[in-house]
Design an enzyme around this catalytic site. Structure first.
Site: not given
Ligand code: AMP
Length: 586
Positions: A250, A252, A257, A272, A302, A342, A419, A425
């Site tokens: 996707e 970025k 966010r 976020r 986003e 997203f 995470r 990413k």
């Protein structure tokens, strides 16, 4: 429940540096707490009254706290302040002065946790005129009935300096032992916390209804979900290997966010960090209300600043104009946003957080009605490194800092608060300044929108390849033009207007208006990147890639002194790209 029990536990916790001991003390105090009070005690141990997302802080200025201490201890403010200079901690100083006082007076009614919590809550909620006096008398009243040690902790709590070091994870460990039946239940408690962001609620629920209830815990619109975060790798091959050979890659987006919660007509936006930022984005609220086709939903997006005239995406910094309390309407008009959706975590009673990403993505496409300002994040399914690399280049070239590659396997759940390797990413790992300007030929144009309606919004620019005698595209520019420029440019260009692409122009892009190569303008960009879209030096550096200039801007200079054939050449661009790489390697 007596507040002294809490103060004693605080004393013990403060005296240890070992996390295990800290957890034991927490377990003790939690077990001692009546279940109806568990949530409040949990918030208090972290120096809060509510979970963070509620946005209510006690926040008393130190000066005001000094006045309250002076009043209840019967001393001058100056004495308190002087002592505070020495101790460096108003809590410590308070305890000292309250000790002096207790020798002279008798104890009054013991403080209860309920009273302390309610009084602090009143203080936190009082605003407007008279609120300072009210806060002062409430705090002084509380301190007058407190023991020296209690007073110390009350003062630290109200001034935001409790800092016992009790992390969320320590509380979860303690809850598992106190009410879950053992350490092994910590995982379930953690999940409940990750999808509600409310430790107090989780604590109360497990204390009242047990761990079985926690296992049934579901997301709820209105309660923010702790965001899933991405790991990072720097090559397509590595990424695909990690994700099992296939992924959804996707774009970025470079913005803010936003986690949007829709409950019928009500919409709440969380940042976020899970602050409530609903008021900052009235446009975002409206977009969610209108274009998320579900009664209730939680979606992630986003928010990206866009140029009101051209609709082009702007860098993240532009969103700073939206961080304000006043003048929101003006900021909204000057700095509009587009929402790139997203993920979706909840739809009409269905908790989707444990569904694999392909399922969530299907829901996303189903419930989002796409418009100019609401879009599903651009993406592609990549099954080999070449495909992934191409997509990466396309996105970088159009202004992105990279892509996010998402697992599409069975286990690709939404890992709230973690995470992990389900999202990876892939960013550009180099960055360098482009110092030279480029003189490029205008070969096409796009109609403007908004304030630029009726004139051109952006231009397609090309470099010259003398060997092939063609003009190859390098960038699309919409920035740097003044109103005067926008008036002047059509006049300069329209005499070169043609109905089709000029035979000497090599372009994969389509435009609204084509020109014969004639007008040369000076531009400056951030850097030169590989691009599968632009045709400049195609296949020279890499197969099926050309070169493009990122973040281009018109410098204000018309190079009327140059003919199209005098423009910057593609060979020069290749040289610039190579020297840029050398700089990075060196
Ligand atoms: P970073 O902040 O560099 O760790 O990158 C992760 C952030 O990228 C997320 O928190 C989002 O704000 C942002 N982002 C932009 N586009 C996407 C996307 N398509 N999927 C997930 N996150 C995205």
């Amino acid at each position: 429940m007596k507040y002294s029990s809490i103060a004693e536990a605080y004393e013990k916790i403060e005296a240890t540096t070992k996390r295990l001991e800290m957890t034991d003390y927490l377990v003790e105090i939690l077990k001692e707490t009546p279940t109806s009070l568990i949530d409040k005690v949990v918030y208090l141990t972290q120096g809060k009254l509510y979970p963070d997302f509620v946005g209510i802080e006690i926040g008393i200025a130190e000066k005001l706290a000094v006045r309250a201490v002076a009043r209840s201890a019967g001393h001058r403010e100056k004495d308190i302040e002087e002592d505070m200079q020495k101790t460096g901690d108003l809590g410590e100083t308070t305890q000292k002065f309250m000790k002096k006082k207790t020798q002279a007076t008798f104890f009054s009614v013991p403080l209860t946790v309920e009273r302390v919590y309610e009084t602090l809550d009143k203080m936190a909620n009082s605003t407007g005129s008279g609120s300072v006096d009210l806060k002062l008398s409430l705090l002084a009243g509380l301190l007058s009935d407190a023991s020296p040690s209690e007073a110390k902790y009350i003062v630290r709590t109200v001034t935001g300096s409790l800092r016992l070091g009790i992390a969320d994870m320590t509380v979860l460990d303690a809850l598992a032992v106190a009410f879950g039946g053992g350490k092994e239940t910590r995982e379930q408690l953690e999940r409940a916390y990750n999808i509600s962001s409310d430790l107090g609620r989780v604590a109360k629920l497990v204390a009242e209804e047990g761990i079985e209830r926690i296992k049934q815990f579901k997301v709820l619109p209105g309660e923010p979900i702790r965001p899933m975060l991405a790991e990072r790798l720097s090559s397509s091959a590595e990424i695909l290997e990690k994700l099992g050979g296939k992924c959804r890659a996707e774009y970025k987006y470079d913005g803010e966010r936003i986690q949007a919660h829709k409950k019928k007509d009500e919409v709440i936006l969380f940042s976020r960090r899970l602050e409530n930022i609903t008021d900052q984005y009235p446009d975002g609220v409206e977009y969610i209300r209108k274009h998320v086709k579900a009664e209730e939903a939680i979606v992630e997006a986003e928010a990206v600043a866009v140029d009101p005239e051209t609709g082009e995406m702007k860098p993240f910094q532009e969103l700073m104009h939206r961080r304000r309390k006043y003048g929101i309407k003006e900021a909204m008009e000057e700095h509009p946003i587009t929402l790139f959706m997203f993920d979706v975590l909840y739809v009409d009673g269905k908790d989707l957080t444990l569904q694999p990403y392909p399922v969530r993505h299907r829901y996303l496409e189903k419930i989002i009605e796409q418009t100019d300002n609401v879009k599903v994040a651009e993406s592609t399914i990549a099954e080999n490194p070449e495909q992934l690399e191409q997509f990466f280049e396309t996105t970088v070239e159009s202004g992105s800092e990279g892509i996010i590659c998402k697992s599409v396997n069975e286990d690709s759940v939404y890992q709230a608060g973690a995470r992990g390797w389900l999202w990876i990413k892939y960013k550009r790992d180099y960055r360098s300044e482009m110092t030279d300007t480029l003189d490029l030929v205008v070969v096409g144009a796009f109609h403007g929108r908004g304030k630029r309606a009726g004139t051109y919004g952006a231009f397609l620019l090309a470099a010259y390849d003398p060997d092939k005698d063609v003009f190859e595209t390098v960038t699309k520019v919409g920035t740097g033009f003044t109103d005067a420029d926008l008036e002047k440019l059509p006049k300069m260009l329209n005499k070169h207007k043609i109905s089709h692409k000029h035979p000497r122009v090599d372009s994969t892009l389509d435009v609204d208006v084509w020109f014969e190569p004639a007008v040369v303008i000076e531009t400056r960009g951030a850097e030169i990147t590989l691009s599968p879209i632009h045709t400049c030096a195609m296949n020279v550096i890499r197969k099926e890639s050309g070169l493009a200039m990122r973040f281009p801007r018109f410098t204000g200079k018309y190079r009327v002194d140059k003919s199209a054939e005098d423009a910057t050449t593609t060979q020069e661009l290749v040289e610039m790209y190579r020297s840029q790489l050398k700089k990075i390697d060196g």
